[in-house]
Design a protein around this motif. Structure first.
Motif, PDB file in Angstrom:
ATOM      1  N   PHE A  41       0.960  -1.216  -0.083  1.00 46.71           N
ATOM      2  CA  PHE A  41       0.092  -0.027   0.042  1.00 46.71           C
ATOM      3  C   PHE A  41       0.813   1.370  -0.048  1.00 46.71           C
ATOM      4  O   PHE A  41       0.292   2.207  -0.690  1.00 46.71           O
ATOM      5  CB  PHE A  41      -1.113   0.024   1.114  1.00 46.71           C
ATOM      6  N   LEU A  60      -5.590  -5.534  -3.920  1.00 49.00           N
ATOM      7  CA  LEU A  60      -6.498  -5.960  -3.005  1.00 49.00           C
ATOM      8  C   LEU A  60      -7.603  -7.284  -3.624  1.00 49.00           C
ATOM      9  O   LEU A  60      -7.588  -8.364  -3.027  1.00 49.00           O
ATOM     10  CB  LEU A  60      -7.795  -5.011  -2.744  1.00 49.00           C
ATOM     11  N   HIS A 251     -10.261   2.734   0.833  1.00 51.19           N
ATOM     12  CA  HIS A 251      -8.905   2.526   0.245  1.00 51.19           C
ATOM     13  C   HIS A 251      -8.347   3.794  -0.420  1.00 51.19           C
ATOM     14  O   HIS A 251      -6.946   3.645  -0.501  1.00 51.19           O
ATOM     15  CB  HIS A 251      -9.065   1.448  -0.710  1.00 51.19           C
ATOM     16  N   ASN A 261      -5.399   4.738   4.791  1.00 52.85           N
ATOM     17  CA  ASN A 261      -6.179   3.793   5.489  1.00 52.85           C
ATOM     18  C   ASN A 261      -5.627   2.255   5.112  1.00 52.85           C
ATOM     19  O   ASN A 261      -6.023   1.309   5.344  1.00 52.85           O
ATOM     20  CB  ASN A 261      -7.752   3.745   5.004  1.00 52.85           C
ATOM     21  N   ASN A 265      -6.901  -1.485   5.894  1.00 46.90           N
ATOM     22  CA  ASN A 265      -6.936  -2.473   4.743  1.00 46.90           C
ATOM     23  C   ASN A 265      -6.437  -3.606   4.978  1.00 46.90           C
ATOM     24  O   ASN A 265      -6.512  -4.701   4.801  1.00 46.90           O
ATOM     25  CB  ASN A 265      -6.642  -1.738   3.441  1.00 46.90           C
ATOM     26  N   PHE A 290     -14.594  -2.206  -0.167  1.00 48.60           N
ATOM     27  CA  PHE A 290     -13.510  -1.481   0.084  1.00 48.60           C
ATOM     28  C   PHE A 290     -13.851  -0.275  -0.814  1.00 48.60           C
ATOM     29  O   PHE A 290     -14.249  -0.263  -1.994  1.00 48.60           O
ATOM     30  CB  PHE A 290     -12.247  -2.138  -0.611  1.00 48.60           C
TER      31      PHE A 290
END
Length: 580
Positions: A41, A60, A251, A261, A265, A290
């Motif tokens: 991320f 994801l 997300h 975030n 996640n 998400f």
């Protein structure tokens, strides 16, 4: 409280206690996998509707599909606002500043500055802001922007409580605006400066009468395609109408947003994987969601999903579990984590079992992706852990918390800044927070009887009505409300079925958290508990035997009818055996 304190008499398969199931699920959490997700991320800035954000959504999707979840990645229209460069000039000062999502674009906007201090309603009422620029203490927010709009201002200069300037969305419109809400969008240019620069502006303002500011602000506000990912797993042999728990988090990010975030996640992915080990014990399904558009569209993703999946959510969703900004460094306070009244005991159980702390019962606020109250879905959690309150600069990340007796001070000085990077994550705290979520979700998925306590809801609501009745001093009889509460209380069985809990939730959650219209999202502004009672509160606050009181009485009687009708609907759902 520990996991061992959970009722061991409740079994999942006729043998294994529920406490053992929770323990096993929490033990399956993988910190090393969470760290790897955080590193993934941290590679991308995820502004809503951008290619980089979509790439991260595909990461994801790949992770969840690899676990065995049925994934659906879609693109939908959302009204998104991305702030660009900003410039501010005040006399010979040119402080560094940022502008904000949904602020108005400006080029060479010049007007007189008026200091409104903290920007309360009283502060705004005390000055003439027509065609002027308001100088306001604190983080930019929809509440302050709404007041500035109503006061006729054309610009706002916000003074951060410290040296950092926090990116914010200042629109009070929840989700995508419909034609009737376009007028509620901000009409002012908005910038934020540091505390030091704000002090310099104030000093200059005291020296020169009629001091003006010149503002430039680039803001790109338009419809964009934004991603939304759902991932679902249902118990073996589940029917097409099987109830499910919604587990959601946004997300999109400001900058890299590793805590806000990314950490949340990572929590979602870790819990999703750990829970599969107990799937044979699930009584309900799990749907992860998400969102995009949280930061740059005022919850446009979750609001769109609520609108487009209203009937399915109304028929099948038993609870919404939301997650935001878990595991920050120094985040030692879990006591403020919120839950709706009917899920407060579950929140306290999970937090106490996994952290040793107790929650004091913070009410859900109109923040986060809580877009499902109109549908009637009970909600638990938003943020989990916070920095401890030190009494200094506490407004940095708790601007929306109101005057509740909070113990925490928000998510940290780096929140919504370019400094929200992977070094702001404490892996021990992240595991702790993730265990709380794993605990609560295991209970919601595996308990024979949903841990949703509407006796607690009735207690809270009855207390609010009793207090209001005293304030009314006989000007309006609220006895029908108390009768409605008693009718529900009497009819509520000790062991309600999922179907009955769903039906009762659809009646009582909108009464709790909306202004009375299930199908329209209320503004993203602070709201009193049980907004439907507001006209009755206005009557109680009006001087007796005045025209103001007589006008207020008209709305108050209508509000009374609305509340009683909603309570009667809840009672009817019980009498019908929980039919939706």
């Amino acid at each position: 409280m520990t996991v061992a304190d959970i009722k061991n008499t409740e079994t999942l398969d006729g043998v294994a206690p529920l406490a053992d199931t929770i323990r096993r699920a929490c033990e399956r959490l993988k910190p090393e996998r969470m760290r790897a997700d955080l590193e993934a991320f941290a590679r991308r800035v995820k502004l809503s509707g951008t290619p980089e954000e979509l790439e991260s959504f595909r990461y994801l999707e790949g992770r969840l599909a690899g676990m065995g979840y049925e994934c659906r990645l879609i693109l939908h229209d959302a009204y998104i606002s991305l702030p660009g460069p900003a410039r501010l000039r005040v006399a010979d000062l040119e402080p560094v500043c940022i502008t904000h999502s949904f602020g108005c674009p400006a080029q060479g906007l010049q007007a007189v500055i008026v200091d409104v201090g903290a920007g309360t309603d009283e502060d705004f009422a005390a000055v003439d802001l027509t065609d002027k620029i308001a100088l306001i203490d604190g983080i930019a927010s929809p509440q302050l922007t709404d007041r500035a709009n109503r006061a006729g201002a054309i610009g706002q200069i916000h003074v951060s409580p410290h040296e950092y300037r926090h990116e914010m969305c200042v629109s009070p419109v929840w989700g995508n605006p419909d034609p009737g809400k376009l007028e509620r969008l901000p009409k002012t240019a908005v910038v934020t400066v540091s505390a030091e620069d704000g002090a310099h502006i104030r000093t200059t303002l005291q020296q020169y009468s009629g001091l003006t500011a010149v503002m430039d602000a680039e803001v790109d506000t338009r419809w964009r395609k934004t991603p939304l990912l759902t991932a679902e797993f249902m118990p073996e042999g589940a029917s097409s109408d099987c109830p499910f728990v919604l587990f959601s988090g946004h997300h999109d990010t400001w900058f890299h947003g590793v805590m806000d975030n990314g950490s949340a996640n990572a929590t979602m992915l870790a819990v999703a994987e750990a829970l599969l080990g107990e799937a044979s014990s699930w009584k309900r399904g799990l749907r992860l969601a998400f969102w995009s558009g949280h930061s740059h569209g005022r919850y446009s993703g979750s609001a769109w999903y609520a609108d487009t999946h209203f009937r399915e959510l109304a028929a099948r969703c038993v609870a919404h579990v939301n997650v935001d900004s878990t595991g920050g460094i120094g985040a030692t306070v879990l006591a403020d984590t919120p839950a709706s009244s009917e899920l407060r005991a579950l929140a306290d159980e999970a937090v106490a079992a996994q952290s040793g702390q107790r929650v004091w019962g913070a009410r859900m606020m109109r923040v986060g992706d809580q877009s499902f109250w109109g549908i009637g879905v009970p909600s638990i959690f938003t943020g989990m852990s916070e920095q401890p309150s030190a009494g200094v600069n506490d407004g940095a990340a708790s601007y929306a918390a109101g005057a509740e007796p909070r113990q925490g001070a928000g998510f940290g000085w780096w929140w919504h800044t370019e400094f929200d990077t992977i070094d702001k994550i404490d892996m021990g705290f992240l595991l702790r927070d993730t265990r709380v979520y794993c605990h609560a979700l295991t209970r919601l998925l595996c308990s024979q009887t949903l841990p949703v306590d509407y006796h607690a809801w009735l207690d809270d609501f009855a207390a609010a009505v009793t207090s209001l009745q005293e304030q009314l001093a006989g000007r309006l009889d609220l006895a029908p409300v108390h009768e409605g509460v008693m009718c529900i209380r009497t009819a509520l069985p000790g062991v309600p079925s999922d179907k009955l809990v769903i039906a009762l939730s659809r009646a009582l959650v909108p009464l709790d958290f909306t202004a009375g219209d299930r199908f329209v999202h209320d503004p993203a502004l602070a709201a009193a508990p049980y907004q439907v009672l507001n006209p009755i509160r206005a009557l109680a606050a009006s001087p007796p035997d005045t025209d103001a009181a007589r006008f207020a009485a008209v709305s108050a009687r209508q509000a009374l009818n609305r509340v009683v009708w909603m309570l009667e609907g809840a009672a009817a759902s019980l009498g019908a055996g929980g039919a939706a």
